[in-house]
Design an enzyme around this catalytic site. Structure first.
Site, short mmCIF file in Angstrom:
data_model
loop_
_atom_site.label_atom_id
_atom_site.label_comp_id
_atom_site.label_asym_id
_atom_site.label_seq_id
_atom_site.Cartn_x
_atom_site.Cartn_y
_atom_site.Cartn_z
CB SER A 159 58.02 80.19 12.25
OG SER A 159 56.79 79.50 12.14
CG ASP A 160 59.76 75.54 7.64
OD1 ASP A 160 58.59 75.32 7.27
OD2 ASP A 160 60.74 75.03 7.07
#
Ligand code: BGC
Length: 772
Positions: free
Chosen positions: A291-292
Site C-alpha cells: 500500500s502507499d
C-alpha cells in the site's frame, strides 16, 4: 586425549562448536538446507514453519522510527512482526535491523529495506520528468542502474520506484516524479527504469527490487490537488493511465504500490477491480502489492471502510500484500482470522510472494552489507560523469533569440556576468523532494559554482541571491525525521527589500545576466500542488526589474514542473529549463550555457501559458470546432488555447530539417504493419541531438480518437550536414486501442494520418488505410 565412545574430545568439542555456530548463524543453517530449491519452493517450506502471527508480521512494513503507537521498529523485527522496514537510509542502522531480523527473530527471516530511491541514493540524478526529457531510455536505465548499485551497497534492497503516473496537469506537484503526459513514452521510460533498478531479472547482484507506483491514475487528481479524487473513464484507464504500469510488469517489476486517492469513488488501496481484476486476473502479475504509506488505515478516513478492521479486510481482500506503516494488518488481521473472515491459506497466498522476493534477492544467503566497501561505490567517478551527462541531456532550451546562447567563456564578449536568483546557489533545490530524503543538498555543484568553474579568471562572475523563496503553506513533511530538507527561514520585509536591491544593483554592474529562478525547497513533489503556477515569492518582480536594465538576460529555471513564464517568454531572449538537475547540475548548466554541451532535451509535458489552461495535453480529441477549423483562434476569449510550448518541443544550438516522409504502402490489412521512413539532417554548424517523433491519428472508428498520438521516436546525434533516414513501424501494438463503445481492445479499419517532426506540432504528413 580423552575419548568418549572412541571419539576424540577435540572432535566432540568441534562438533559442539559447529552445532552452536549452526544455531547462531541460524539463517544460514535453517535456510541453507533448502537453497537448492527454487525461491518458490523455499518460500513454501518456510511458510510451513511460520505461526499465523509471524505470517501477519511479514505483511507489515514498519516505519523506521516510532510511529502510530506501534512498538519501536527493532522490537517489531525481533518479535517477527515486521517483514520490511522503510525510511531508514543509514547503512549501519540498516545492518543493525537486519542483524536483529536474522539473528534474533525466531525464524531468522531477513528484511526488505525499502526507500524512495527515485533518482539516486548518493549520486542524485535529475528526477524522472527531467530524465524523460532526454528521450533516451538507455541513459535512463544507466542512471537507475547506478542508483540501484549505490542503494544496494548501503543496504537498501527495495526502491519505491519507478513512479509512472501519467500527469497532464502541472498544478500537481508530483508531475516531477513521472515521465510526463504521454502513455507511449511513459511505457518506454517505465521499462527502462525497471531494468535499471532490477537488472535483467530480480536478484541480479548490485540491483534492487523495483516498485511501480501509484496504481493507478493518481496523476488525474481533480484540479491537480494532491490526494484528491480521480474520475477516469475506463477507456482512459486502459489507453492512457495503465500502459506504463503494464510495461513495468512486462519488464518483470517485482512489486507495485497502490495509490492514495479514490478512483471513481473507490479508494485505490481497497479497489478490487484495480488490484485483482486488472492486475492479477488480466495482467497475471506475480509480484506483490504494497500500500502507499498509511493508505490502508486511510480507507476509514475516505469514508470507505467502517473502521480499521474493515479497512484491513478490504485491502487484504483486494490483494494488498503489505501494509506500509499503518499497522492495520498487524493489529486487525488477527481479529479477522479469529472471526473467520480471513483464512490462514488466504494469508499464505499474500505472504508467499514477499518471501519469494526475499529469496530471489539473495537476502537469506546474506542480508548484510560490508560497511567498508560503501565508500568505493559512492565515490565511483563513473557516477559523477553519468550525473553530469544526464543533467545536460535532460535540459530543454525553450528559447534562444538572436543566438544569445551559448555565451562566450573567454570574456571577449561579456567581461562580466551577474548570476542572480534564489536557486542559483541552492543544493536543496537541485536535489528536490526525494533527493532530500537522503541528503540535505550537500555534495551538490550549484549553478553559481558551475559557472565560476567554467569561466575561471576569464570572466568576472558576481552573485546575488535576491529575496529568498519559501512555501506559502508549510509542507507537512517539514521536520519529519525521514525528510532532511528544511525550508528557508522567513525574511522580514526589510531583509527582502535589501536582497532585492542588491540583486538589481549586481545585475547593473555586469555585462550580462544569468537569472536562476524556479522552485525552492519542497515546492515540487508530494503535497506540493500549486493553484497558480506563478513564480514563487518576488521572482516575477525581480525578473521584470532585471530585464528592465536592458542588458542581455538568460533565464535558467530550476524546478519540477512547468511554471507560468509567459512574461519571460515574451521579454527574455534565452530560456533554459534545467529542472532539478541533481549533484552535477551546476556543471551541466554551465556546460550548456557556455556551449560545451549542446542542449537536446525535449518537453514531455505540454507547457501551459497559465494554470487556467490545465489540464492541458496534446493528445486531446477533435471537437465540434477543431483547432484546424478555418478561422479558429482560441477556445478561451481571454487567452490562446494553444500551449506556450508544445509537448516534444526543445531547441538546439544547431538546426535540423526533416524531409521525405514515406509510407511503404498506402493500404494494408488490419493487423499488418505499415513502414514509415523519414529523413533528418543537421543543417547547422555544430553537432547536435534531435528527437524525431512520429504521431498518428485514426480518422474514424468506434470511438473518437485523439487528434494525434505519439507512436514512435528516435533520438539521433548528427554532425553538421549529416543526414540519416529513420525507419518506424506502425502495427498492431501502435494502432490497437481500448474502445469505450466496444468495451474491449480493437484494431479498426480506417484511414490513419501520420506526421513526423521535431515536436507534437509536426507538419510532415502522410496517410494510409487499413481494410478488413
Ligand atoms: C508516497 C510514496 C512513497 C511513500 C514512502 C508516500 O507518501 O506517496 O510515493 O513511496 O510515501 O516514502
Amino acid at each position: 586425549m580423552l575419548r568418549r565412545n572412541g571419539t576424540p574430545l577435540i572432535r566432540v568439542s568441534f562438533l559442539l562448536a559447529a552445532i552452536l555456530v549452526c544455531c547462531l548463524a541460524s539463517a544460514a543453517s535453517l535456510h541453507a538446507q533448502t537453497s537448492k530449491l527454487t525461491a518458490e519452493q523455499r518460500a513454501d517450506a518456510l511458510l510451513k514453519q511460520m505461526t499465523v502471527e509471524e505470517k501477519i508480521g511479514q505483511l507489515n512494513q514498519a516505519a523506521g522510527y516510532v510511529l502510530g503507537g506501534a512498538p519501536p521498529p527493532e522490537e517489531q523485527v525481533r518479535r517477527g512482526l515486521a517483514g520490511s522496514v522503510l525510511w531508514v537510509s543509514e547503512p549501519a542502522a540498516i545492518n543493525k535491523l537486519q542483524k536483529i531480523a536474522v539473528e534474533e527473530s525466531r525464524l531468522h527471516v531477513p528484511l526488505l529495506i525499502g526507500l524512495d530511491v527515485i533518482h539516486g541514493y548518493h549520486t542524485i540524478f535529475p528526477p524522472p520528468l527531467a530524465m524523460s526529457a532526454t528521450w533516451d531510455p538507455k541513459l535512463v536505465e544507466r542512471v537507475q542502474t547506478i542508483a540501484a548499485r549505490e542503494a544496494r551497497a548501503a543496504g537498501i534492497n527495495w526502491s519505491f520506484a519507478p513512479m509512472v503516473d501519467i500527469a497532464r496537469d502541472a498544478r500537481w506537484g508530483r508531475m516531477v516524479e513521472g515521465a510526463g503526459e504521454d502513455p507511449y513514452l511513459g511505457a518506454i521510460m517505465a521499462k527502462a527504469q525497471v531494468l535499471g533498478f532490477q537488472g535483467p531479472e530480480l536478484g541480479t547482484p548490485e540491483h534492487v527490487l523495483a516498485c511501480v507506483k501509484h496504481f493507478a491514475a493518481y496523476g488525474a487528481a481533480d484540479g491537480g490537488r494532491d490526494y484528491d479524487s480521480s474520475y477516469v473513464p475506463d477507456d482512459l484507464m486502459w489507453n492512457v493511465y495503465f500502459p506504463p504500469f503494464k510495461a513495468a510488469i512486462d519488464a518483470g517489476v517485482g512489486s507495485l504500490m497502490s495509490a492514495y486517492m479514490d478512483l471513481n469513488d473507490v479508494p485505490a488501496t481497497g479497489n478490487y477491480w484495480l488490484l485483482h481484476d486488472v492486475l492479477r486476473d488480466d495482467w497475471k502479475f506475480q509480484g506483490f502489492v504494497v500500500s502507499d504509506a498509511m493508505a490502508i488505515g486511510s480507507l476509514v478516513t475516505h469514508g470507505y471502510a467502517r473502521d480499521r478492521e474493515d479497512a484491513a479486510y478490504l485491502a487484504f481482500h483486494a490483494g494488498v500484500n503489505m501494509d506500509m506503516a499503518s499497522y492495520s494488518y498487524l493489529n486487525e488481521l488477527p481479529k479477522l482470522v479469529k472471526a473467520g473472515r480471513v483464512t490462514e491459506s488466504e494469508i499464505d497466498a499474500l505472504v508467499r510472494p514477499l518471501l519469494v522476493a526475499k529469496y530471489k534477492l539473495g537476502l537469506f544467503e546474506n542480508a548484510y552489507i560490508d560497511l567498508s566497501k560503501i565508500d568505493s561505490v559512492m565515490t565511483d567517478p563513473a557516477s559523477v560523469t553519468a550525473a553530469r551527462e544526464a543533467a545536460q541531456k535532460s535540459m530543454v532550451l525553450l528559447k534562444n533569440d538572436g543566438a544569445l546562447l551559448p555565451l562566450d567563456k573567454t570574456g571577449k564578449k561579456f567581461g562580466s556576468i551577474a548570476v542572480i536568483g534564489p536557486v542559483a546557489d541552492s543544493g536543496p533545490a537541485q536535489v528536490g523532494f526525494w533527493g532530500g530524503m537522503i541528503t540535505n543538498g550537500e555534495n551538490v555543484v550549484t549553478v553559481i559554482e558551475g559557472i565560476k568553474t567554467k569561466v575561471g579568471p576569464s570572466v568576472r562572475v558576481q552573485y546575488a541571491k535576491g529575496p529568498s523563496i519559501r512555501r506559502q503553506e508549510t509542507s507537512k513533511f517539514e521536520g519529519l525525521p525521514r525528510i532532511k530538507l528544511r525550508d528557508e527561514k522567513a525574511q522580514s520585509a526589510a531583509e527582502s527589500q535589501s536582497a532585492f536591491d542588491e540583486a538589481v544593483a549586481t545585475a547593473k554592474r555586469n555585462d550580462a545576466i544569468v537569472l536562476v529562478l524556479g522552485e525552492g525547497v519542497l515546492m515540487a513533489g508530494e503535497a506540493a500542488s500549486n493553484a497558480t503556477l506563478r513564480l514563487a515569492g518576488r521572482q516575477q518582480e525581480l525578473l521584470e526589474a532585471v530585464v528592465a536594465i536592458g542588458k542581455p538576460v538568460v533565464l535558467v529555471l530550476i524546478n519540477g514542473r512547468p511554471l507560468n513564464i509567459s512574461w519571460a517568454a515574451e521579454h527574455v531572449p534565452a530560456i533554459l529549463e534545467a529542472w532539478e538537475p541533481g549533484n552535477q547540475g551546476g556543471n551541466a548548466v554551465a556546460d550548456i550555457l557556455f556551449g560545451d554541451a549542446n542542449p537536446g532535451g525535449k518537453l514531455t509535458v505540454t507547457w501551459p501559458r497559465s494554470a487556467g489552461q490545465e489540464p492541458l495535453y496534446y493528445a486531446h480529441n477533435l471537437t465540434f470546432e477543431p483547432e484546424s477549423a478555418p478561422g479558429f483562434k482560441s477556445r478561451y476569449q481571454d487567452m490562446k488555447t494553444s500551449p506556450l510550448y508544445p509537448f516534444g518541443y526543445g531547441l538546439s544550438y544547431t538546426s535540423f530539417a526533416l524531409a521525405n516522409l514515406k509510407l511503404d504502402t498506402a493500404t494494408a490489412k488490419v493487423g499488418d504493419s505499415v513502414g514509415v521512413s523519414v529523413e533528418v539532417q543537421n543543417t547547422g554548424s555544430v553537432a547536435g541531438d534531435e528527437v524525431v517523433q512520429v504521431y498518428v491519428h485514426q480518422q474514424s472508428g468506434s470511438a473518437s480518437r485523439p487528434v494525434r498520438q505519439l507512436k514512435g521516436f528516435e533520438k539521433v546525434t548528427l554532425a553538421p550536414g549529416e543526414k540519416k533516414t529513420l525507419h518506424f513501424a506502425l502495427g498492431k501494438d501502435e494502432l490497437t486501442y481500448w474502445s469505450p463503445s466496444e468495451k474491449k481492445w480493437v484494431l479498426e479499419p480506417a484511414v490513419y494520418d501520420v506526421w513526423a517532426g521535431e515536436d507534437s506540432t509536426a507538419k510532415l504528413h502522410a496517410s494510409f488505410e487499413l481494410t478488413q
